[in-house]
Design an enzyme around this catalytic site. Structure first.
Site, short mmCIF file in Angstrom:
data_model
loop_
_atom_site.label_atom_id
_atom_site.label_comp_id
_atom_site.label_asym_id
_atom_site.label_seq_id
_atom_site.Cartn_x
_atom_site.Cartn_y
_atom_site.Cartn_z
N PHE A 1 0.81 -1.22 0.00
CA PHE A 1 0.00 0.00 0.00
C PHE A 1 0.84 1.27 0.00
O PHE A 1 0.36 2.32 -0.41
CB PHE A 1 -0.92 0.02 1.23
CG PHE A 1 -0.21 0.31 2.53
CD1 PHE A 1 0.06 1.62 2.93
CD2 PHE A 1 0.21 -0.72 3.36
CE1 PHE A 1 0.72 1.89 4.12
CE2 PHE A 1 0.87 -0.46 4.55
CZ PHE A 1 1.12 0.84 4.93
N GLU B 1 -4.93 -4.42 -1.37
CA GLU B 1 -6.37 -4.14 -1.23
C GLU B 1 -6.62 -2.85 -0.48
O GLU B 1 -7.75 -2.34 -0.47
CB GLU B 1 -7.08 -5.32 -0.55
CG GLU B 1 -6.62 -5.65 0.84
CD GLU B 1 -5.44 -6.62 0.88
OE1 GLU B 1 -5.32 -7.33 1.89
OE2 GLU B 1 -4.65 -6.66 -0.08
N ARG B 2 -5.58 -2.27 0.14
CA ARG B 2 -5.73 -1.00 0.83
C ARG B 2 -5.60 0.19 -0.12
O ARG B 2 -6.14 1.26 0.15
CB ARG B 2 -4.68 -0.87 1.94
CG ARG B 2 -4.87 -1.87 3.08
CD ARG B 2 -3.74 -1.76 4.08
NE ARG B 2 -3.95 -2.59 5.25
CZ ARG B 2 -3.12 -2.66 6.28
NH1 ARG B 2 -2.00 -1.93 6.28
NH2 ARG B 2 -3.37 -3.44 7.30
N CYS C 1 9.93 1.53 3.54
CA CYS C 1 10.98 0.61 3.98
C CYS C 1 12.35 1.25 3.99
O CYS C 1 13.32 0.62 4.41
CB CYS C 1 10.98 -0.65 3.11
SG CYS C 1 11.35 -0.33 1.38
N GLU D 1 10.17 -3.81 13.06
CA GLU D 1 9.71 -2.76 12.16
C GLU D 1 8.33 -2.29 12.62
O GLU D 1 7.39 -3.08 12.71
CB GLU D 1 9.63 -3.28 10.73
CG GLU D 1 9.18 -2.22 9.73
CD GLU D 1 9.06 -2.75 8.31
OE1 GLU D 1 9.50 -2.05 7.39
OE2 GLU D 1 8.52 -3.85 8.14
#
Length: 488
Positions: free
Chosen positions: A156, A183-184, A288, A387
Site C-alpha cells: 500500500f 487491497e488498501r 521501507c 519494524e
C-alpha cells in the site's frame, strides 16, 4: 485501444483488456486515511479470477514474446508520455487513497515514470553477447528470452512506484504480467492499467486482479506463473519466497527494514536534523527506507533537543495541504498496533521524550498519530528490533562509530543505513563495515534510482536478484547460449 466502462463504486479486475467483475461477493471498503470517507469498494477475488487472468496472460504471451523489442519499447515510450501528462492527477489519487503528502506523492509518480524510462531502453537492455573464435572455427553467442507469465504482489505504501518497478520492465523483456495490488490502495493500479492499455498494450499483456490471501496463493501456486515479484512485510515476504520457490518459480521478495542513521559529533547538526525528520516522519514513516533508529555518537544533547524541537514544529494533517509533512497512517487498525508498540517501549524502560498520541484528539477524523520519539533505547528493546512502520523514532546512544556499526550488524534487517559526518575516515569505515545494502552519506533516504538495484540485505530481502537495474533485467529474462562450428 478502448476498454469497457468500469464501475467506480465497486472496483473491477482488468483481464484480457476489459473490466471484469470478480466472481466473489466479498468486498472491502477503501477509505481516505485522512478523513475515513469511503472512496470505493474492492473485491476480494477468488482463485477462479486468478485463473482467468493467468489464462489471458498465457495466451497473450505467445504473441507478445514475438513482438520486436523496438515495438515493445515504443509502447512504453507512449506510456511514459501518458503518465507524464497525468502526473498531477496521479499524485492526487495517491494522496486520496494512501494519505501521504502531495509533494511526496508527486515525487513517487516521478520515480515511477523513471522506471518506465529505464524499461523503454529495452532494445539496449535485451542485447546479448558474442565471442568469435572461442576455439578453432567455433563462435559462441548469448541471447535473452522472456520467462513467460510473471506475477506481481505490491504494497500500500507506494501504490504507483512499486508496480512500476515490476511490470514495465517485465513486459519490455517479453513477459506478460498479472498484478495483485494492495487491497488498501487498489484504485491507482486500475488507472495504471487503463493508461497502459491506452498506450497500445495488447489485451492480456497486463492484467490486474484485486484481492487478498486467495489471490496471493493463487499466483504462488499457479503452474503457468514463471516468476513472482513481491514487496511487503517480512513474514509475508518469507512466506511468498518459500511457497513460490517450492513450486520451482523464480522469486524476488522485498521485505521489512529497521534503518539506522548514525550521527557523528562533527556532523552538520542542522542538516542532520532536517534529513532525519523528513526521513522518519515523511509518509508517516510507512516506507521501507524510512529512518527508524538514530544512533547518537558521543555526548550530543544539542542534537537531541534540536530534533525534538523540529518534531514539535511539524504540521500534521491532510496531505493535500501544502505545509503538511506528517500525514495519517493507512488504517485505524494499524495505528492501534503502533500504539501497542509505544506502550511496549515505555514498559521496557525507554524514555518517551515526544508522545505523538497527544495529537490524536486534534485529528480524530483520520488515522493520525503525531511524531513520537524515544530516547535511551537499547538494542534489546522491542521498539529497537521490530519494524513499526509508523512515525516512531528510537534514539540509541553510542560512544563510538564502532558501537554504532555493531548496532547495525545486530539488526535482523539490512535495507539501508546512513551516516552524518564530514570525516573521510569515518565515511570509509561506514561504507566498508555497515551491514546493509543501501547506504547514505549525509542523505536521509538512500533509495536507489531505477537503473540501480534496490539492494536490501539479510531479512530485508529473499531471493537472488533484486528489483530494478541489471538485477531486474536478469530476473525477468533467461539466457540461451549458442555454440557454432564453421568447418572449412
Amino acid at each position: 485501444m478502448s476498454v469497457t466502462k468500469k464501475d467506480t463504486t465497486l472496483l473491477q479486475n482488468f483481464i484480457n483488456g476489459v473490466w471484469v467483475s470478480s466472481s466473489s461477493n466479498q468486498t472491502l471498503n477503501v477509505p481516505n486515511p485522512a478523513t475515513n470517507e469511503l472512496l470505493t469498494k474492492v473485491p476480494i477475488s477468488t482463485r477462479e479470477d486468478v485463473d482467468l487472468a493467468v489464462a489471458a496472460a498465457r495466451k497473450a504471451f505467445e504473441k507478445w514474446k514475438r513482438v520486436p523489442v523496438p515495438k515493445r519499447a515504443r509502447i512504453l515510450f507512449k506510456y511514459h508520455s501518458l503518465l507524464s501528462d497525468n502526473h498531477e492527477a496521479l499524485a492526487r489519487l495517491i494522496v486520496e487513497e494512501n494519505g501521504k503528502a502531495y509533494k511526496e506523492a508527486y515525487g513517487e509518480v516521478q520515480r515511477g515514470i523513471e522506471c518506465v524510462e529505464f524499461a523503454s531502453g529495452a532494445p539496449t537492455l535485451m542485447m546479448g553477447e558474442t565471442l568469435s573464435g572461442i576455439a578453432e572455427e567455433i563462435d559462441s553467442e548469448m541471447f535473452r528470452y522472456p520467462l513467460g507469465v510473471v506475477g506481481g504482489i505490491t504494497p500500500f505504501n507506494f501504490p504507483m512506484m512499486v508496480p512500476l518497478w515490476m511490470f514495465p520492465l517485465a513486459i519490455a523483456c517479453g513477459n506478460t504480467f498479472v498484478l495483485k495490488p494492495s487491497e488498501r490502495t487498489p484504485i491507482l493500479a486500475n488507472r495504471l492499467a487503463e493508461l497502459f492499455s491506452e498506450a497500445g498494450a495488447p489485451p492480456g499483456v497486463l492484467n490486474v486482479v484485486h484481492g487478498a490471501h486467495d489471490v496471493v496463493n493463487g499466483l504462488l501456486d499457479h503452474e503457468d506463473i514463471a516468476a513472482i515479484s513481491f514487496v511487503g512485510s517480512q513474514p509475508v515476504a518469507k512466506y511468498v519466497y518459500e511457497r513460490a520457490a517450492s513450486k520451482g518459480k523464480r522469486v524476488q521478495a522485498l521485505s521489512g527494514a529497521k534503518n539506522h542513521h548514525i550521527v557523528m559529533p562533527d556532523a552538520d547538526m542542522e542538516k542532520a536534523v532536517q534529513h532525519i525528520i523528513s526521513s522518519t516522519f515523511g509518509s508517516a514513516g510507512q516506507r521501507c527506507m524510512a529512518c527508524s533508529a538514530v544512533v547518537v555518537v558521543g555526548d550530543n544533547e544539542p542534537f537531541v533537543k534540536a530534533l525534538k524541537k523540529k518534531a514539535d514544529e511539524l504540521i500534521i494533517g491532510n496531505g493535500m495541504d501544502d505545509e503538511v509533512l506528517l500525514t495519517p497512517v493507512i488504517r485505524k487498525e494499524h495505528r492501534d498496533k503502533v500504539l501497542g508498540y509505544i506502550d511496549k517501549g515505555v514498559l521496557e524502560g525507554a524514555e518517551l521524550i515526544r508522545d505523538g498520541r497527544r495529537e490524536m484528539s486534534d485529528h480524530s477524523e483520520g488515522n493520525f498519530l503525531g511524531p513520537t520519539i524515544f530516547d535511551h533505547v537499547t538494542p534489546d528493546m522491542t521498539i529497537a528490533k521490530e519494524e513499526i512502520f509508523a512515525p516512531v523514532l528510537s534514539l540509541l546512544r553510542a560512544s563510538s562509530l564502532d558501537d554504532g556499526l555493531e548496532f547495525i550488524r545486530k539488526s535482523r534487517y539490512g535495507n539501508g543505513a546512513t551516516i552524518y559526518t564530514n570525516n573521510a575516515k569515518a565515511i570509509r569505515q561506514f561504507r566498508e563495515e555497515a551491514d546493509a545494502g543501501m547506504l547514505g552519506i549525509n542523505v536521509g533516504v538512500p533509495a536507489t534510482m531505477a537503473f540501480f538495484p534496490f539492494s536490501g540485505w539479510k531479512d530485508s530481502f529473499y531471493g537472488d536478484l533484486h528489483v530494478n537495474g541489471k538485477d531486474g533485467l536478469n530476473f525477468y529474462t533467461r539466457k540461451k547460449m549458442i555454440t557454432s562450428r564453421f568447418d572449412g
